[in-house]
Design a protein around this motif. Structure first.
Motif, PDB file in Angstrom:
ATOM      1  N   GLY A 213       0.835  -1.208   0.000  1.00 50.85           N
ATOM      2  CA  GLY A 213       0.000   0.000   0.000  1.00 50.85           C
ATOM      3  C   GLY A 213       0.865   1.252   0.000  1.00 50.85           C
ATOM      4  N   ALA A 214       1.967   1.223   0.764  1.00 53.27           N
ATOM      5  CA  ALA A 214       2.895   2.363   0.774  1.00 53.27           C
ATOM      6  C   ALA A 214       3.542   2.513  -0.602  1.00 53.27           C
ATOM      7  CB  ALA A 214       3.954   2.172   1.855  1.00 53.27           C
ATOM      8  N   MET A 215       3.820   1.380  -1.249  1.00 51.78           N
ATOM      9  CA  MET A 215       4.388   1.414  -2.600  1.00 51.78           C
ATOM     10  C   MET A 215       3.393   2.058  -3.573  1.00 51.78           C
ATOM     11  SD  MET A 215       7.243   0.409  -3.991  1.00 51.78           S
ATOM     12  CE  MET A 215       8.006  -1.119  -3.476  1.00 51.78           C
ATOM     13  N   GLN A 216       2.101   1.790  -3.385  1.00 53.82           N
ATOM     14  CA  GLN A 216       1.087   2.437  -4.241  1.00 53.82           C
ATOM     15  C   GLN A 216       1.082   3.956  -4.029  1.00 53.82           C
ATOM     16  OE1 GLN A 216      -2.253  -0.367  -3.103  1.00 53.82           O
ATOM     17  NE2 GLN A 216      -2.788  -0.024  -5.237  1.00 53.82           N
ATOM     18  N   ALA A 217       1.207   4.384  -2.773  1.00 59.13           N
ATOM     19  CA  ALA A 217       1.261   5.828  -2.497  1.00 59.13           C
ATOM     20  C   ALA A 217       2.494   6.451  -3.152  1.00 59.13           C
ATOM     21  CB  ALA A 217       1.279   6.074  -0.990  1.00 59.13           C
ATOM     22  N   LEU A 218       3.623   5.751  -3.053  1.00 56.10           N
ATOM     23  CA  LEU A 218       4.873   6.243  -3.654  1.00 56.10           C
ATOM     24  C   LEU A 218       4.730   6.403  -5.166  1.00 56.10           C
ATOM     25  CD1 LEU A 218       7.989   6.760  -3.612  1.00 56.10           C
ATOM     26  CD2 LEU A 218       8.273   4.288  -3.748  1.00 56.10           C
ATOM     27  N   GLU A 219       4.226   5.357  -5.825  1.00 56.82           N
ATOM     28  CA  GLU A 219       4.082   5.415  -7.288  1.00 56.82           C
ATOM     29  C   GLU A 219       3.071   6.490  -7.687  1.00 56.82           C
ATOM     30  OE1 GLU A 219       5.912   3.506  -9.807  1.00 56.82           O
ATOM     31  OE2 GLU A 219       7.088   3.587  -7.986  1.00 56.82           O
ATOM     32  N   THR A 220       2.038   6.693  -6.868  1.00 57.87           N
ATOM     33  CA  THR A 220       1.037   7.729  -7.160  1.00 57.87           C
ATOM     34  C   THR A 220       1.685   9.115  -7.153  1.00 57.87           C
ATOM     35  OG1 THR A 220      -0.693   6.362  -6.186  1.00 57.87           O
ATOM     36  CG2 THR A 220      -1.179   8.712  -6.415  1.00 57.87           C
ATOM     37  N   ILE A 221       2.504   9.379  -6.149  1.00 60.82           N
ATOM     38  CA  ILE A 221       3.179  10.685  -6.064  1.00 60.82           C
ATOM     39  C   ILE A 221       4.102  10.880  -7.269  1.00 60.82           C
ATOM     40  CG2 ILE A 221       4.917  11.996  -4.751  1.00 60.82           C
ATOM     41  CD1 ILE A 221       3.586  10.853  -2.191  1.00 60.82           C
ATOM     42  N   LYS A 222       4.848   9.831  -7.649  1.00 60.31           N
ATOM     43  CA  LYS A 222       5.742   9.948  -8.810  1.00 60.31           C
ATOM     44  C   LYS A 222       4.959  10.207 -10.090  1.00 60.31           C
ATOM     45  CE  LYS A 222       8.881   6.672  -9.022  1.00 60.31           C
ATOM     46  NZ  LYS A 222       9.177   5.221  -8.903  1.00 60.31           N
ATOM     47  N   VAL A 223       3.822   9.519 -10.230  1.00 58.27           N
ATOM     48  CA  VAL A 223       2.969   9.701 -11.406  1.00 58.27           C
ATOM     49  C   VAL A 223       2.414  11.135 -11.432  1.00 58.27           C
ATOM     50  CG1 VAL A 223       0.669   9.069 -12.247  1.00 58.27           C
ATOM     51  CG2 VAL A 223       2.364   7.280 -11.836  1.00 58.27           C
ATOM     52  N   LEU A 224       1.966  11.630 -10.272  1.00 61.58           N
ATOM     53  CA  LEU A 224       1.377  12.980 -10.216  1.00 61.58           C
ATOM     54  C   LEU A 224       2.417  14.045 -10.543  1.00 61.58           C
ATOM     55  CD1 LEU A 224      -0.817  12.630  -6.995  1.00 61.58           C
ATOM     56  CD2 LEU A 224      -1.651  12.826  -9.347  1.00 61.58           C
ATOM     57  N   LEU A 225       3.643  13.827 -10.080  1.00 63.29           N
ATOM     58  CA  LEU A 225       4.697  14.829 -10.289  1.00 63.29           C
ATOM     59  C   LEU A 225       5.514  14.563 -11.555  1.00 63.29           C
ATOM     60  CD1 LEU A 225       6.060  15.307  -6.633  1.00 63.29           C
ATOM     61  CD2 LEU A 225       4.296  16.607  -7.845  1.00 63.29           C
ATOM     62  N   ASN A 226       5.216  13.446 -12.227  1.00 61.15           N
ATOM     63  CA  ASN A 226       5.996  13.060 -13.409  1.00 61.15           C
ATOM     64  C   ASN A 226       7.490  13.017 -13.101  1.00 61.15           C
ATOM     65  OD1 ASN A 226       4.044  12.646 -15.553  1.00 61.15           O
ATOM     66  ND2 ASN A 226       3.579  14.823 -15.286  1.00 61.15           N
ATOM     67  N   ILE A 227       7.850  12.337 -12.026  1.00 58.84           N
ATOM     68  CA  ILE A 227       9.273  12.242 -11.668  1.00 58.84           C
ATOM     69  C   ILE A 227       9.708  10.770 -11.635  1.00 58.84           C
ATOM     70  CG2 ILE A 227       9.390  14.403 -10.368  1.00 58.84           C
ATOM     71  CD1 ILE A 227       9.202  12.727  -7.765  1.00 58.84           C
ATOM     72  N   GLY A 228      10.988  10.562 -11.910  1.00 60.22           N
ATOM     73  CA  GLY A 228      11.596   9.240 -11.760  1.00 60.22           C
ATOM     74  C   GLY A 228      11.059   8.216 -12.740  1.00 60.22           C
ATOM     75  N   GLU A 229      11.427   6.984 -12.466  1.00 60.69           N
ATOM     76  CA  GLU A 229      11.000   5.833 -13.275  1.00 60.69           C
ATOM     77  C   GLU A 229       9.850   5.174 -12.520  1.00 60.69           C
ATOM     78  OE1 GLU A 229      11.350   3.142 -16.469  1.00 60.69           O
ATOM     79  OE2 GLU A 229      12.520   4.977 -16.159  1.00 60.69           O
ATOM     80  N   THR A 230       8.668   5.140 -13.111  1.00 58.33           N
ATOM     81  CA  THR A 230       7.544   4.504 -12.418  1.00 58.33           C
ATOM     82  C   THR A 230       7.451   3.033 -12.826  1.00 58.33           C
ATOM     83  OG1 THR A 230       5.858   4.888 -14.090  1.00 58.33           O
ATOM     84  CG2 THR A 230       6.263   6.697 -12.512  1.00 58.33           C
ATOM     85  N   LEU A 231       6.495   2.357 -12.229  1.00 57.53           N
ATOM     86  CA  LEU A 231       6.262   0.948 -12.587  1.00 57.53           C
ATOM     87  C   LEU A 231       5.332   0.830 -13.801  1.00 57.53           C
ATOM     88  CD1 LEU A 231       5.828  -0.727  -9.080  1.00 57.53           C
ATOM     89  CD2 LEU A 231       7.627  -1.234 -10.757  1.00 57.53           C
ATOM     90  N   ASN A 232       5.199   1.888 -14.590  1.00 62.88           N
ATOM     91  CA  ASN A 232       4.319   1.791 -15.753  1.00 62.88           C
ATOM     92  C   ASN A 232       4.793   0.685 -16.697  1.00 62.88           C
ATOM     93  OD1 ASN A 232       2.211   2.429 -17.488  1.00 62.88           O
ATOM     94  ND2 ASN A 232       3.531   3.746 -18.724  1.00 62.88           N
ATOM     95  N   GLY A 233       3.881  -0.242 -17.029  1.00 63.03           N
ATOM     96  CA  GLY A 233       4.224  -1.338 -17.929  1.00 63.03           C
ATOM     97  C   GLY A 233       5.076  -2.409 -17.260  1.00 63.03           C
ATOM     98  N   LYS A 234       5.141  -2.366 -15.933  1.00 59.62           N
ATOM     99  CA  LYS A 234       5.934  -3.366 -15.208  1.00 59.62           C
ATOM    100  C   LYS A 234       5.124  -3.919 -14.043  1.00 59.62           C
ATOM    101  CE  LYS A 234       9.306  -0.212 -15.538  1.00 59.62           C
ATOM    102  NZ  LYS A 234      10.402   0.612 -15.060  1.00 59.62           N
TER     103      LYS A 234
END
Ligand SMILES: [Zn+2]
Length: 262
Positions: A213-234
């Motif tokens: 669940g914390a990982m979901q929050a982390l990926e959400t913040i990265k997606v919202l800010l368009n930062i880093g490498e997300t888990l998109n397509g992985k």
């Protein structure tokens, strides 16, 4: 207080907010502009159980401006072992009401909308149109497919996770980008339900859902800010028993009943 961000544009955060989010603002990839963006973001969370609890808590603490919380359930005694949004005196209460109280106590900057009707595709589509990102923290195949369809239709990023026993997985389907695979590319709606095993029947070690669940929050913040490498397509697979993490690349299924038709 007016502070210039790295892009040189003036933004407004109160002195209290500058203090509150100072450890975010210190990060060059977030800064004042990023924190402002989080405060203006709206996230839909479907499911307020073991995954949705830590996801909602971390997003509320991080300064997400608005959340729509969906769950039809009431707090059960057996939820308290891992669903950290709730406490002992809330057994029997509506999860959305109990969650809202917890999150507003944590961060009064937050605005919270509630909805108990999570399985209606039309309702989900309406919600998806209003938000910037969607967290699927539901516990059943039917809801996961409905959320996937609604996210795909509105071209919004979906942050999905599931967990059972001592294992779990998390993935991002960022439909803002063309050619992203979807949840139905991974698990066809016509296949046997791979998630039919439930925590009710099989058990779940409490911190496993906390981590995912914390990982979901982390990926959400990265997606919202368009930062880093997300888990998109992985797909990130977690084996807590063996303490092993594995990442598998996902590809769009040309025969997918959801994303190949449009
Ligand atoms: Zn697909």
């Amino acid at each position: 207080m007016v502070k210039n961000n790295t892009q040189g544009t003036a933004t407004l955060l109160s002195d209290k907010q500058l203090q509150r989010y100072s450890r975010h603002i210190l990060l060059p990839n977030v800064d004042v502009a990023g924190q402002q963006k989080l405060l203006q973001s709206h996230v839909l969370i479907v499911g307020l159980g073991g995954l949705g609890s830590p996801a909602a808590i971390y997003l509320a603490a991080s300064g997400i401006g608005k959340m729509t919380l969906c769950d039809f359930d009431r707090v059960d005694e057996s939820n308290l072992q891992r669903q950290v949004l709730y406490h002992d005196a809330q057994v029997g209460q509506s999860k959305t009401d109990a969650a809202k109280r917890h999150l507003l106590q944590l961060n009064p900057d937050l605005q919270v909308d509630l909805d108990a009707d999570v399985q209606n595709l039309e309702t989900l589509r309406d919600h998806c149109k209003q938000v910037d990102a969607i967290i699927d923290a539901s516990d059943n195949f039917q809801t996961r497919h409905a959320v996937n369809q609604a996210c795909f239709a509105s071209r919004k990023p979906l942050i999905s996770a599931a967990a059972i026993r001592m294992e779990g997985q998390v993935a991002v389907f960022d439909f803002r980008q063309s050619g992203s695979p979807c949840y139905a590319c991974l698990y066809s709606q016509n296949s046997t339900d791979p998630t039919q095993e439930t925590c009710t029947e099989n058990g779940i070690l409490a911190p496993v859902v906390g981590i995912l669940g914390a990982m979901q929050a982390l990926e959400t913040i990265k997606v919202l800010l368009n930062i880093g490498e997300t888990l998109n397509g992985k797909l990130l697979l977690f084996d807590a028993f063996m303490q092993d993490w594995r990442q598998v690349r996902l590809h769009p299924d040309p025969a997918c009943e959801v994303c190949s038709l449009k």
